[in-house]
Scaffold this motif. Sequence first.
Motif, short mmCIF file in Angstrom:
data_model
loop_
_atom_site.label_atom_id
_atom_site.label_comp_id
_atom_site.label_asym_id
_atom_site.label_seq_id
_atom_site.Cartn_x
_atom_site.Cartn_y
_atom_site.Cartn_z
N LEU A 1 0.80 -1.23 0.00
CA LEU A 1 0.00 0.00 0.00
C LEU A 1 0.84 1.28 0.00
O LEU A 1 0.50 2.23 -0.72
N LEU B 1 0.11 3.94 -2.99
CA LEU B 1 -0.32 5.33 -2.73
C LEU B 1 0.50 6.35 -3.52
O LEU B 1 0.03 7.46 -3.78
N THR C 1 -0.57 7.11 -7.95
CA THR C 1 -1.87 7.59 -8.46
C THR C 1 -1.73 8.41 -9.73
O THR C 1 -2.73 8.81 -10.32
N LEU D 1 -9.93 -2.12 3.63
CA LEU D 1 -8.93 -1.39 2.85
C LEU D 1 -9.58 -0.60 1.72
O LEU D 1 -9.16 0.52 1.41
N GLU E 1 -10.86 2.53 3.24
CA GLU E 1 -9.85 3.47 3.70
C GLU E 1 -9.02 4.03 2.55
O GLU E 1 -8.73 5.23 2.53
N PHE E 2 -8.65 3.18 1.60
CA PHE E 2 -7.70 3.63 0.58
C PHE E 2 -8.35 4.05 -0.73
O PHE E 2 -7.72 4.74 -1.52
N GLN F 1 -8.25 7.61 -1.18
CA GLN F 1 -6.89 8.07 -1.45
C GLN F 1 -6.44 7.67 -2.87
O GLN F 1 -5.28 7.84 -3.22
N VAL G 1 -6.53 4.58 -4.35
CA VAL G 1 -6.11 3.20 -4.60
C VAL G 1 -7.36 2.33 -4.77
O VAL G 1 -8.28 2.37 -3.96
#
Lengths: 243, 243, 243, 243
Positions: free
Chosen positions: B126, B130, B133, B173, B176-177, B180, B182
């Motif tokens: 991860l 991150l 992107t 995940l 949460e990601f 962001q 992902v």
Amino acid sequence: MATKPVAIIVGVGAGTGASVARRFAKEYSVAVIARNPENYDPLVAEINSSGGQAFGVSADVTDSNAWQSAFNQIFKHFKDAPLAAAVFNPGGGVTWKPFLEITEDEFAVGLNSQATGAFNFAKSTLPLLLKSTNLQHPPTLIFTGATASVRGSANFAAFAAGKFALRALAQSLAREFGPQGVHVAHIVVDGVIDIPRTKEWKNEHPDAKLDPAAIADTYWHLHTQPRTTFGFELDLRPYIEKW
Amino acid sequence: MATKPVAIIVGVGAGTGASVARRFAKEYSVAVIARNPENYDPLVAEINSSGGQAFGVSADVTDSNAWQSAFNQIFKHFKDAPLAAAVFNPGGGVTWKPFLEITEDEFAVGLNSQATGAFNFAKSTLPLLLKSTNLQHPPTLIFTGATASVRGSANFAAFAAGKFALRALAQSLAREFGPQGVHVAHIVVDGVIDIPRTKEWKNEHPDAKLDPAAIADTYWHLHTQPRTTFGFELDLRPYIEKW
Amino acid sequence: MATKPVAIIVGVGAGTGASVARRFAKEYSVAVIARNPENYDPLVAEINSSGGQAFGVSADVTDSNAWQSAFNQIFKHFKDAPLAAAVFNPGGGVTWKPFLEITEDEFAVGLNSQATGAFNFAKSTLPLLLKSTNLQHPPTLIFTGATASVRGSANFAAFAAGKFALRALAQSLAREFGPQGVHVAHIVVDGVIDIPRTKEWKNEHPDAKLDPAAIADTYWHLHTQPRTTFGFELDLRPYIEKW
Amino acid sequence: MATKPVAIIVGVGAGTGASVARRFAKEYSVAVIARNPENYDPLVAEINSSGGQAFGVSADVTDSNAWQSAFNQIFKHFKDAPLAAAVFNPGGGVTWKPFLEITEDEFAVGLNSQATGAFNFAKSTLPLLLKSTNLQHPPTLIFTGATASVRGSANFAAFAAGKFALRALAQSLAREFGPQGVHVAHIVVDGVIDIPRTKEWKNEHPDAKLDPAAIADTYWHLHTQPRTTFGFELDLRPYIEKW
């Protein structure tokens, strides 16, 4: 020259339906259906002027006679070409109000726009799809779901009742017609779609809405899956969506 | 010349993992990990001899130190190229026996091969995802599920415990990601995969097994989805599968 | 005089576990287990002083040897009385933090407090439960779930992995042992429980927290169901809870 | 003398509905509704002759006017006593046949017997339930589900569409009316119920069918839960049922 197979899309407005039609029109003739010709006329013109073949018909799919008549027109127009794909995507029926304020008619619209419409659509398309197992891709029947397909939220009783019923139908048909070679799938579109009507919504993140062209790419991907490897259900949402 | 991004696949044998590696190798450098080099050596040779770039490392992903060391080797080999995609696909841990006969060790293997392995894999990948992107497609972390991810069947307690835990991790995940940038996804592979070891199984229908190349096409399709339109969970099964 | 059957409850603190013990103590001898005797000593005294029979043992159920030793003490104490009900209710393992900050140990605690602990608990209780099908109510094994049993939320990866795994185990055991006459159930406790530690939380609605005595009534109700009519899963939440 | 509260049960035949009426008649006056008076006449006589108070009315709940008229009769009979509990349990609409043989009427019956009937039932009962939050137990609205509520099986499209829609309605109402103090619940009855009509079925295990009296005990238990601790969904099945 071989006859181009047909894809048929019910529920064509500014969003998913139109994009699915554009995507499938790259390979197939497309028939697009909406209640109001204003919803498909520009799309039909656009596809036909860019080398594709599109045909629009006005019909209410919840009315079985009207729908059957529209369906017959389509295959008369396309000279009984094989049916490769059928997409059920009517948007109607979203009512958001306290339960005790929902009228009988509103509840019936929510329920029937999805469940009864999908029943009529499946009854007419499946016999043709069953004959199309020799095409390049397995014949495919895709239903468009929503958050309300898997969650009955407060104030969404009418729409959720219709969308849950639609999902039941999709599961039942996948289990009955999959073994006969027809790919039945259900896509849960969870979030706001980026169309003119939603331009003003949630604009904190400029790319926080589902792109109808990307949704259409996923419909097309599912259509190309071989029968060894059928996907039944996929949920799509913007990266920032809470779920 | 721009550095090719890397895709990393844990759990490479004869089925999904190898096909995913082949598919992603068309665009990326690929790192493949298994406990036993015999499982990836022929694949690495095949990819490298056909114009791709593959690198194999032997590691047990449930051992965090051994895994971190393998992970470091990969990015040393690929000179810190960006990580575009990470696929968690270890097959181990399927135990099918009456509950009272399952040993502590067997239960721990079922649980850890999936849950602890996936934790270690996500912890190391991860931070790199991150940073990716800005690549062509959103960085993607895909977990391979199974029927046992959504159903705890009799005699499958150990494997189902691991697969349920893995799905919990994938959901957490994704929530949460995703915001962001992902793309985290979970694919439920429901049925027998067509690999040499399963050749003799269920041969009534010659095409009744999942095609690993078709599975890999779906992994790739999910990877190409834009962040406006992330798919989280899809179930794949052969057309004749009962479910 | 007939020997009183035993109910055994692992995970006894201020909430569900203690209330379940009080409720089952009206009919059975009860054994209560926690890591820390402070958690059960007042409860044991309370039950014994009000006409019931309680016995407390300190053990960590994730340690199979320590647990087996505690288990043996219980049935030595109760002179091999039949086991009527077993309730798995350990609270530990809730970690709420960004994924990349969760340590290996924290993840292992979340996973093992639920999954491995439940495995050990089921391994020792099921052989006795299988012998108790002639008691007044079918022998019962109940697992306590949480919101995290069915939803992997952001920042809850460790706890959700454990709770999903526990639910997998519960399903698998229900399917294997139900036909042998053992009632296996899983209760999803969705919300804050009203205990001293939570007194200060969410006090807008004074009765917005789950009442542990009411939770215990439901555990008891499930236990009294005949084997013709076993409930497997029930979700409990306060009336104002969002879900 | 205080007025006895009323429980109202729609769908009373030989199984769940009659048993629920008997159970609730121990505490409340009961109104029972079916299309055919033959279905409730013996039950009404039985309850009245054993010290309870029962009143039967013939109505089709999918017809909103007929239903409203029946509803008015009930509260005229019971002199506007408060409504403590409402149970929706109509059995009709099970059609098991290949999809292409299902007629429009059959699909409409499957859908409306559940979804439209439940809408009418909820519209008339909820305003009264909202006034009953001061009774001993929170006012309760329970819907009877089936396997087809959570699974769209092959050949069950009509019934599953109705049962999925009913579950959507139940979820939506629970989320809207729970915070107002009304307990809305949905019980999935998964298996064959032991009634005269099913005596000949599956007789390998003599006790392999759901006992309607045990089902009714669970309806009653849910009704007695305080609002701190509402159960929403429970699945009930015989111990030997495959699921």
